[in-house]
Each structure stands twice: as structure tokens, then as C-alpha cells.
Design an enzyme around this catalytic site. Structure first.
Site, PDB file in Angstrom:
ATOM      1  N   MET A   1      44.532  47.449  33.733  1.00  0.00           N
ATOM      2  CA  MET A   1      45.811  47.163  34.360  1.00  0.00           C
ATOM      3  C   MET A   1      46.238  45.725  34.137  1.00  0.00           C
ATOM      4  O   MET A   1      47.419  45.446  33.956  1.00  0.00           O
ATOM      5  CB  MET A   1      45.732  47.451  35.869  1.00  0.00           C
ATOM      6  CG  MET A   1      46.992  47.122  36.644  1.00  0.00           C
ATOM      7  SD  MET A   1      46.841  47.586  38.376  1.00  0.00           S
ATOM      8  CE  MET A   1      48.375  46.917  39.013  1.00  0.00           C
ATOM      9  N   VAL A   4      42.715  38.647  34.022  1.00  0.00           N
ATOM     10  CA  VAL A   4      42.682  37.466  34.880  1.00  0.00           C
ATOM     11  C   VAL A   4      42.178  36.278  34.066  1.00  0.00           C
ATOM     12  O   VAL A   4      41.097  36.336  33.478  1.00  0.00           O
ATOM     13  CB  VAL A   4      41.777  37.685  36.114  1.00  0.00           C
ATOM     14  CG1 VAL A   4      41.780  36.440  36.997  1.00  0.00           C
ATOM     15  CG2 VAL A   4      42.255  38.900  36.910  1.00  0.00           C
ATOM     16  N   LYS A  19      46.494  36.214  37.322  1.00  0.00           N
ATOM     17  CA  LYS A  19      46.384  37.638  37.003  1.00  0.00           C
ATOM     18  C   LYS A  19      47.668  38.065  36.307  1.00  0.00           C
ATOM     19  O   LYS A  19      48.753  38.029  36.895  1.00  0.00           O
ATOM     20  CB  LYS A  19      46.173  38.440  38.288  1.00  0.00           C
ATOM     21  CG  LYS A  19      45.917  39.921  38.071  1.00  0.00           C
ATOM     22  CD  LYS A  19      45.573  40.593  39.395  1.00  0.00           C
ATOM     23  CE  LYS A  19      45.169  42.042  39.209  1.00  0.00           C
ATOM     24  NZ  LYS A  19      44.757  42.658  40.502  1.00  0.00           N
ATOM     25  N   ASP A 112      40.108  49.537  48.840  1.00  0.00           N
ATOM     26  CA  ASP A 112      39.155  49.497  47.726  1.00  0.00           C
ATOM     27  C   ASP A 112      38.022  48.519  48.015  1.00  0.00           C
ATOM     28  O   ASP A 112      37.667  47.695  47.177  1.00  0.00           O
ATOM     29  CB  ASP A 112      39.869  49.121  46.430  1.00  0.00           C
ATOM     30  CG  ASP A 112      39.114  49.596  45.184  1.00  0.00           C
ATOM     31  OD1 ASP A 112      38.254  50.492  45.317  1.00  0.00           O
ATOM     32  OD2 ASP A 112      39.392  49.084  44.086  1.00  0.00           O
TER      33      ASP A 112
END
Length: 296
Positions: A1, A4, A19, A112
Site C-alpha cells: 500500500m 515509509v 509514509k 490492527d
């Protein structure tokens, strides 16, 4: 996704983490919304055990988030060689619980919680990656997907229930079990086995740990209760574990915001200017001193 990067803030003279969304996802409206929501959720939390967000913006149509650079190791790396001694494990658990308590107080559920999303430094543990966080009461999308890591999904999340703080506490219980025992509370090698275990299997008792108070095992077992209402709050876990570790109460570590933030994220890339909160010197010495005594 995303990727960083370690970067240098040339204006303020400090290292930061940036990020940046992957180029192939820059046109995905849902992914863009999720990254912005992550920035907003983390920026709204002012707590020493939550990674700090400094800014959000876009460059060449690719959004980015500028964050505090956390120099340390992930908890996943630390437990790769086996369980941790119970005292450092309790300190880390207390600090992660305190971070969750601060998030829950603002109506944010992390969704998460896992060892890979906990960074451990000389100054303590930091909860990172609010990429799939959501507000209390939210439901998953109409496509039937449940967001989260299978090994840490609470039973009610698997059943499609709404987002609630108790789901984070369940994941925290699994994290505590792993760092204390070096393994999961049930045998499961596939995603299907993991999901079935969350719903149907009772966790194995924690193996005996020399010197560890029995209250820790009882607290972990309560966190792993199948029913959300049978689990303690994150604040209770933080206070009970913090007391064992010699840390000040979690409420003393929660630093209130000094300015309203987050509203500018919807309007543009600049986050409203705010004063950096400072943990009172006495409390800071207690936390750092406790960690140093435990070898962290």
C-alpha cells in the site's frame, strides 16, 4: 500500500518518517480516503505511546503523511527468538493498553493491534499504523471483507459485528499471550484454523512463568473472552499492568490536546499549528527509569 522513508526536516532539523502511497494506488479513492483517515486518527491522539503525526499533504498527486520517526525494533522482531521476560512484557503491554485507552476515549478503534505494529524503543513502546482504524460503531464494507489480520481478529469481527473497543482488547490479549508464552494460545497453521479458533477454541492456559503474579494470567484470559462484554477495558488493562510494572496510572500519561486539530486535513495539506505537549518531568523520569531497570 505504501512505502515509509526516513527523511530529514531541513526547517526544524530533525529526522522524520514519511509514509508515501504507492504510485499504482494513487488513483484509488478508497485507498486515498483510508490514508487520510489514518493521518486524522493518529493526529487527534496526544499520547506518549502513540506515534505522532506532524503533517499530511500531496506531491505529484501522491499523498503522504509525515510522522515521528521511531528508532527501535518492532515487537514482532523482539519475540521472534522466543518469549520475553515477564517484567518487560508487562511494561510493553501496559503501554500499548494505555495507547489504546487514549484512542478509545476519542472514539477510535485501531483494528490492527499486533506485534508488527508496536515499536519498542529505549523510551518505551509506541503503537503505530492506524491505517485501518475506524470510529466506534462503524461496519465493514458491503463487499463482505473484514479488515484486520486473521491471527488477531476478535470473534465478533469475524461475525461481521460493528467496530468496538473490545475488539482491540481481544487483540491485545493475543499480543500479551504471545510475548509471555512465545506462541499463540491454540494450534493453528492456516487462516481457516485461526478463524475457527477465535470463534470456538478456548485458549490454552498461559504456561507457568517464574515470578510472574497470577493476576497477569487472569487478565490475559479475560482479554481473550469470546464475548466483548466479558473483556476488561483497555484503561483497566493499562492500570493493572502498569501497577505491576511500577508505572504511573495511565490517566497521568494521557496528555490532553492543546489545540483542536484534524479539521484542516479535510481542507488541505497543512495541519493546524499546535504546541507540542510535554509529559511532566516526574512522570517521564518514572517511565524511563522503569524501562531502564528492565533492560529496555
Amino acid at each position: 500500500m505504501s512505502v515509509v522513508w526516513r527523511a530529514s526536516d531541513e526547517v526544524l532539523g530533525r529526522d522524520v518518517a514519511v509514509k508515501v502511497l504507492a504510485a499504482q494506488l494513487a488513483a484509488d479513492a478508497e485507498v486515498l480516503r483510508r490514508l487520510r483517515d489514518e493521518a486524522r486518527a493518529a493526529a487527534g491522539l496526544r499520547h506518549p505511546n502513540v506515534v505522532e503525526v506532524y503533517d499530511y499533504g500531496e506531491s505529484a498527486s501522491r499523498p503522504y503523511v509525515v510522522m515521528e520517526l521511531v528508532d527501535g525494533r518492532s515487537l514482532a522482531d523482539l519475540v521472534a527468538g522466543g518469549p520475553l521476560p515477564w517484567k518487560p512484557a508487562v511494561v510493553i503491554g501496559a503501554q500499548v493498553a494505555a495507547a489504546l485507552a487514549a484512542a478509545h476515549a476519542r472514539g477510535v478503534v485501531h483494528r490492527d493491534v499486533k506485534p508488527a505494529n508496536v515499536m519498542v524503543t529505549a523510551a518505551g513502546a509506541k503503537l503505530v499504523d492506524f491505517g485501518i482504524s475506524a470510529t466506534v460503531g462503524a461496519v465493514d464494507g458491503q463487499d463482505g471483507r473484514v479488515l484486520g489480520t486473521p491471527a488477531y481478529l476478535a470473534p465478533e469481527r469475524i461475525a461481521g459485528g460493528p467496530v468496538r473497543p473490545a475488539s482491540d482488547v481481544y487483540a491485545l490479549g493475543l499480543l500479551l499471550y504471545l510475548v509471555l508464552a512465545g506462541r499463540a494460545p491454540w494450534p493453528a497453521s492456516t487462516v481457516t484454523q485461526m478463524l475457527r479458533a477465535h470463534v470456538y477454541a478456548e485458549p490454552d492456559p498461559l504456561p507457568p512463568v517464574p515470578g510472574m503474579p497470577a493476576v497477569v494470567s487472569r487478565l490475559v484470559r479475560r482479554c481473550l473472552a469470546k464475548g466483548p462484554g466479558d473483556r476488561p477495558s483497555a484503561a483497566e488493562v493499562a492500570d493493572r499492568l502498569g501497577e505491576l510494572a511500577g508505572l504511573p496510572p495511565a490517566k497521568l500519561l494521557h496528555v490532553p490536546e492543546t489545540a483542536e486539530i484534524g479539521t484542516s486535513l479535510a481542507a488541505g495539506p497543512t495541519v493546524a499549528q499546535r504546541r507540542r505537549p510535554v509529559l511532566p518531568a516526574g512522570h517521564r523520569r518514572v517511565v524511563v527509569g522503569a524501562l531502564a531497570a528492565l533492560g529496555l
